[in-house]
Design a protein around this motif. Structure first.
Motif, short mmCIF file in Angstrom:
data_model
loop_
_atom_site.label_atom_id
_atom_site.label_comp_id
_atom_site.label_asym_id
_atom_site.label_seq_id
_atom_site.Cartn_x
_atom_site.Cartn_y
_atom_site.Cartn_z
N ALA A 67 22.73 -4.23 -19.45
CA ALA A 67 22.37 -5.51 -18.84
C ALA A 67 23.20 -6.64 -19.45
O ALA A 67 23.68 -7.52 -18.72
N ASP A 68 23.38 -6.61 -20.77
CA ASP A 68 24.25 -7.60 -21.43
C ASP A 68 25.66 -7.56 -20.83
O ASP A 68 26.25 -8.61 -20.54
N TYR A 124 25.76 -8.91 -17.21
CA TYR A 124 25.56 -10.37 -17.24
C TYR A 124 26.86 -11.06 -17.70
O TYR A 124 27.31 -12.03 -17.07
N ALA A 174 24.61 -16.09 -13.45
CA ALA A 174 23.69 -14.96 -13.34
C ALA A 174 22.33 -15.31 -13.93
O ALA A 174 22.19 -16.24 -14.74
N GLU A 175 21.31 -14.58 -13.50
CA GLU A 175 19.96 -14.72 -14.04
C GLU A 175 19.52 -13.35 -14.56
O GLU A 175 20.03 -12.31 -14.15
N ARG A 176 18.55 -13.40 -15.46
CA ARG A 176 18.10 -12.15 -16.06
C ARG A 176 16.62 -12.18 -16.37
O ARG A 176 16.08 -13.20 -16.82
N ASN A 215 17.02 -6.58 -15.99
CA ASN A 215 17.48 -6.79 -14.62
C ASN A 215 18.34 -8.05 -14.57
O ASN A 215 17.98 -9.09 -15.12
N VAL A 216 19.47 -7.94 -13.87
CA VAL A 216 20.41 -9.06 -13.75
C VAL A 216 20.66 -9.31 -12.26
O VAL A 216 20.88 -8.36 -11.50
N TRP A 217 20.60 -10.58 -11.87
CA TRP A 217 20.87 -10.88 -10.47
C TRP A 217 21.61 -12.21 -10.34
O TRP A 217 21.66 -13.01 -11.27
#
Length: 354
Positions: A31-32, A35, A45-47, A51-53
């Motif tokens: 995830a890191d 991102y 990006a958001e986390r 989960n990253v989106w």
């Protein structure tokens, strides 16, 4: 980024992801990486959790939205591996490594596709990219946990290895815990009611029952008794018999409808573990499906379950790689599959969003 620049960037990202262990619930490092990759390419990006989106640059709330989703968790490598599963290696035009096929190739291809559309203006749709966790265990801290933050979705592409053919329907999963009841007694005498015998009637029903409606894409519902437990010692008639039923539900029924039918026909006490993993799919007339067909892609119904089961909007399962390689030793994706997958995603979507 231009289409030509996308492939080497995606390949490099995939190699980096392979090198980082990311078992389900342990995906924080991948995830890191995802991102950071997005931020380095100018994407905000958001986390949440692992989960990253991200949304496209010119996101407009009044427009319908397309979700591009795939997962970055993996299963644990099995004992058959002959190579280091965390060392990405290229041999004979294949990239080897755990998660290369399921679903790293799909994920990085969708990320590349998102980057292609990210700065474009005057699109008919918004884009949301979601790289999510816990898919391999159908966990609650994956895609399901961030759906409220993503907002309204018009349709979704779920990245799983399908050889870039379109899985337009996917079976849902219903796991039933059943308990047949009897009465304890001594096995040497005519005492008690044997719960195993009581269970046999219900097990025979599960074996033979045919649901009336048959899905055009997924065929009939399949019910399988997979676990049975009863008795404690040889001379005691058991008063309970527990058994588990795996039910693969098609788009012809909801999970709730199947559960109601089961309860009407069996004597055992039936408890459903979950009704989260619903059957899913997309109409053959949908623009994204028609776009794929025009590009020579086939449509089919998938018997396996993915994060598609958590979505309550039209969705198609689609991605480079081959499902037959998933969870196998010495997992790989062919470089050509990766190289061809990105432009195929783009070409399909361009027929819809431009």
């Amino acid at each position: 980024m231009t289409e030509k620049e996308l492939y080497p960037q995606a390949l490099q990202l995939l190699q980096e992801l392979i090198s980082i262990p990311s078992f389900s619930r342990e995906e924080d490092k991948t995830a890191d990486t995802i991102y950071t990759f997005l931020e380095q390419h100018g994407v905000k990006a958001e986390r949440q959790g692992n989960n990253v989106w991200a949304r496209n640059q010119h996101f407009k709330p009044e427009l319908p939205t397309i979700l591009l989703n795939s997962h970055h968790d993996t299963v644990k490598p099995n004992a058959g591996y002959t190579i280091d599963p965390f060392t990405p290696s290229i041999k004979d035009s294949k990239l080897y490594g755990l998660g290369s096929n399921d679903a790293g190739g799909c994920l990085v291809s969708l990320i590349a596709t998102f980057l292609y559309f990210y700065p474009q203006q005057n699109l008919k749709y918004n884009f949301i990219l979601a790289a999510t966790a816990e898919e391999e265990i159908s966990g609650t801290n994956g895609l399901e946990s961030i759906l409220p933050q993503l907002g309204e979705i018009d349709f979704a592409i779920v990245g799983e290895p399908t050889q870039m053919h379109l899985a337009v329907a996917e079976k849902g999963l219903l796991v039933l815990d059943c308990v047949a009841h009897g009465k304890a007694g001594h096995a040497a005498r005519e005492e008690g009611v044997n719960a195993i015998y009581e269970a046999l009637f219900d097990i025979e029903w599960f074996r033979n029952y045919k649901f009336e409606k048959v899905s055009e894409t997924l065929g009939p519902i399949k019910m399988s008794v997979t676990v049975l437990q009863a008795g404690s010692q040889h001379n005691v008639v058991p008063d309970t018999c527990k058994f588990t039923v795996d039910v693969r539900v098609t788009d012809a029924y909801s999970l709730e409808e199947v559960l109601d039918t089961v309860k009407q026909h069996v004597k055992a006490t039936v408890t459903s573990r979950s009704v989260r993993l619903q059957p899913s799919g997309i109409p053959l007339t949908h623009p994204i499906v028609q776009a794929g067909i025009k590009l020579g892609r086939n449509t089919y119904g998938s018997p396996t379950t993915s994060d598609q089961a958590l979505l309550r909007v039209p969705s198609v399962k689609l991605g480079p790689g081959d499902s037959a390689r998933s969870h196998t030793a010495d997992e790989y994706i062919e470089l050509q599959e990766l190289e061809e997958g990105i432009p195929l995603y783009i070409q399909m979507l361009e027929k819809v969003v431009l």
